[in-house]
Design a protein around this motif. Structure first.
Motif, PDB file in Angstrom:
ATOM      1  N   LEU A  67      -5.682  -7.449  -9.562  1.00  0.00           N
ATOM      2  CA  LEU A  67      -4.388  -6.817  -9.221  1.00  0.00           C
ATOM      3  C   LEU A  67      -3.392  -6.792 -10.382  1.00  0.00           C
ATOM      4  N   PRO A  68      -3.285  -7.866 -11.187  1.00  0.00           N
ATOM      5  CA  PRO A  68      -2.372  -7.774 -12.343  1.00  0.00           C
ATOM      6  C   PRO A  68      -2.808  -6.687 -13.332  1.00  0.00           C
ATOM      7  N   TRP A  69      -4.106  -6.441 -13.457  1.00  0.00           N
ATOM      8  CA  TRP A  69      -4.576  -5.388 -14.372  1.00  0.00           C
ATOM      9  C   TRP A  69      -4.152  -4.016 -13.831  1.00  0.00           C
ATOM     10  N   LEU A  70      -4.253  -3.880 -12.522  1.00  0.00           N
ATOM     11  CA  LEU A  70      -3.854  -2.613 -11.906  1.00  0.00           C
ATOM     12  C   LEU A  70      -2.337  -2.398 -12.095  1.00  0.00           C
ATOM     13  N   TYR A  71      -1.599  -3.468 -11.932  1.00  0.00           N
ATOM     14  CA  TYR A  71      -0.139  -3.390 -12.126  1.00  0.00           C
ATOM     15  C   TYR A  71       0.187  -2.993 -13.576  1.00  0.00           C
ATOM     16  N   GLN A  72      -0.635  -3.478 -14.493  1.00  0.00           N
ATOM     17  CA  GLN A  72      -0.476  -3.130 -15.909  1.00  0.00           C
ATOM     18  C   GLN A  72      -0.627  -1.614 -16.123  1.00  0.00           C
ATOM     19  N   VAL A  73      -1.532  -1.004 -15.401  1.00  0.00           N
ATOM     20  CA  VAL A  73      -1.741   0.452 -15.484  1.00  0.00           C
ATOM     21  C   VAL A  73      -0.441   1.166 -15.113  1.00  0.00           C
ATOM     22  N   LYS A  74       0.192   0.698 -14.052  1.00  0.00           N
ATOM     23  CA  LYS A  74       1.439   1.312 -13.589  1.00  0.00           C
ATOM     24  C   LYS A  74       2.522   1.152 -14.657  1.00  0.00           C
ATOM     25  N   LYS A  75       2.614  -0.064 -15.225  1.00  0.00           N
ATOM     26  CA  LYS A  75       3.658  -0.332 -16.218  1.00  0.00           C
ATOM     27  C   LYS A  75       3.408   0.402 -17.529  1.00  0.00           C
ATOM     28  N   ASN A  76       2.145   0.374 -17.995  1.00  0.00           N
ATOM     29  CA  ASN A  76       1.844   0.958 -19.313  1.00  0.00           C
ATOM     30  C   ASN A  76       1.813   2.477 -19.309  1.00  0.00           C
ATOM     31  N   TYR A  77       1.261   3.056 -18.244  1.00  0.00           N
ATOM     32  CA  TYR A  77       0.952   4.488 -18.306  1.00  0.00           C
ATOM     33  C   TYR A  77       1.741   5.345 -17.324  1.00  0.00           C
ATOM     34  N   VAL A  91      -3.750  -6.489   2.288  1.00  0.00           N
ATOM     35  CA  VAL A  91      -2.475  -5.757   2.361  1.00  0.00           C
ATOM     36  C   VAL A  91      -1.370  -6.603   1.736  1.00  0.00           C
ATOM     37  N   ILE A  92      -1.319  -7.867   2.103  1.00  0.00           N
ATOM     38  CA  ILE A  92      -0.258  -8.754   1.603  1.00  0.00           C
ATOM     39  C   ILE A  92      -0.326  -8.848   0.069  1.00  0.00           C
ATOM     40  N   GLN A  93      -1.531  -8.994  -0.474  1.00  0.00           N
ATOM     41  CA  GLN A  93      -1.698  -9.086  -1.928  1.00  0.00           C
ATOM     42  C   GLN A  93      -1.247  -7.792  -2.621  1.00  0.00           C
ATOM     43  N   CYS A  94      -1.590  -6.647  -2.015  1.00  0.00           N
ATOM     44  CA  CYS A  94      -1.199  -5.356  -2.623  1.00  0.00           C
ATOM     45  C   CYS A  94       0.312  -5.202  -2.650  1.00  0.00           C
ATOM     46  N   LEU A  95       0.971  -5.637  -1.596  1.00  0.00           N
ATOM     47  CA  LEU A  95       2.435  -5.507  -1.553  1.00  0.00           C
ATOM     48  C   LEU A  95       3.058  -6.384  -2.638  1.00  0.00           C
ATOM     49  N   LYS A  96       2.462  -7.563  -2.862  1.00  0.00           N
ATOM     50  CA  LYS A  96       2.947  -8.487  -3.884  1.00  0.00           C
ATOM     51  C   LYS A  96       2.869  -7.844  -5.278  1.00  0.00           C
TER      52      LYS A  96
END
Ligand code: PEP
Ligand code: MN
Length: 254
Positions: A67-77, A91-96
């Motif tokens: 999940l942190p890698w996926l979040y990185q995609v949002k931030k970087n690109y 669901v709870i993890q995705c919202l986090k």
């Protein structure tokens, strides 16, 4: 229901989702995302964190550490991020991790208890969610999943059509059955529909033939599996396209 063009300020009536079947490693995810981010019209990056695979000895997904890698995609690109959920904990993890949109997979749509658990976890949460058609062509399973999510109060709901498991072998992995989606759309005209030609095709070389069949229909866009090294993919290797092929497909069909 809230229409698609009101979900995000930068997305109108058409939406293109692309990304690998699964999150595998930071390099795989970020390289693929970087290449996809330069393709015009792709607004959303997809990647499965948890994979409800049919057989147990196959890759089951990287799990929460992706999940942190996926979040990185949002931030970087600057791409919106989207992943599949099958349990309330997911669901709870995705919202986090600020996942922008969720989808319910074709296997999960066949399971009312799983869909209900997802709906319960989403009660009072304002996040767009897409519901894939169930693997078997039972329109009531699909309707039931939609009703459970609607009853949880969600107003941004879409449908993803990925075909049905064939009862007699065909060249496609999952049989397109446009009649059912038409019927479904008629009953729910406000729901946006995405076509997932990757899971219908099962083979990268069939994707363009399938897109050809749907391009003139009243759809809101595509979800296409894309990996920077498709042959090395840990799941659905044969149906993923490179970012270069994706760009060609989109420039041809958009
Ligand atoms: C996926 O999107 O990678 C996936 C597993 O799809 P489906 O639920 O349509 O089989
Ligand atoms: Mn897949």
């Amino acid at each position: 229901m809230i229409p698609l063009e009101k979900w995000f300020s930068d997305i109108k009536k058409k939406i293109i989702v692309a990304g690998p079947c699964s999150v595998e490693s930071p390099t795989q995810l970020l390289t693929t995302a970087q290449e996809i981010s330069s393709i015009k019209n792709v607004q959303v990056f997809r990647a499965g964190i948890w994979k409800p695979r049919t057989r147990p000895h196959t890759f089951q997904g990287i799990g929460v550490k992706g999940l942190p890698w996926l979040y990185q995609v949002k931030k970087n690109y600057g791409l919106k991020i989207m992943t599949e959920v099958a349990t309330s904990e997911q669901v709870i993890q995705c919202l986090k991790y600020k996942v922008d949109m969720l989808w319910i997979g074709a296997k999960t749509t066949t399971d009312p208890l799983a869909v209900q658990a997802i709906a319960d976890a989403l009660q009072g949460v304002d996040i767009p969610i897409w519901i894939k058609n169930p693997v078997i062509p039972d329109i009531y399973l699909w309707m039931g999943a939609l009703e459970r999510i609607q009853m949880a109060g969600l107003k941004k709901i879409g449908l993803i059509f990925r075909g049905f498991f064939p009862t007699t072998p065909t060249k496609y992995r999952n049989t397109p059955n446009w009649d059912m989606i038409r019927k479904f759309k008629k009953k729910n005209p406000l729901l946006p529909v995405l076509i997932d030609p990757s899971h219908m095709a099962g083979k990268a070389s069939y994707i363009s033939t399938i897109m050809e069949q749907y391009v003139r229909e009243d759809i809101n866009g595509w979800m296409i599996e894309c990996h920077y090294q498709p042959k090395q993919a840990l799941s659905d290797a044969s149906q993923q396209v490179t970012p270069q092929t994706l760009q060609k497909l989109l420039s041809h069909f958009l």
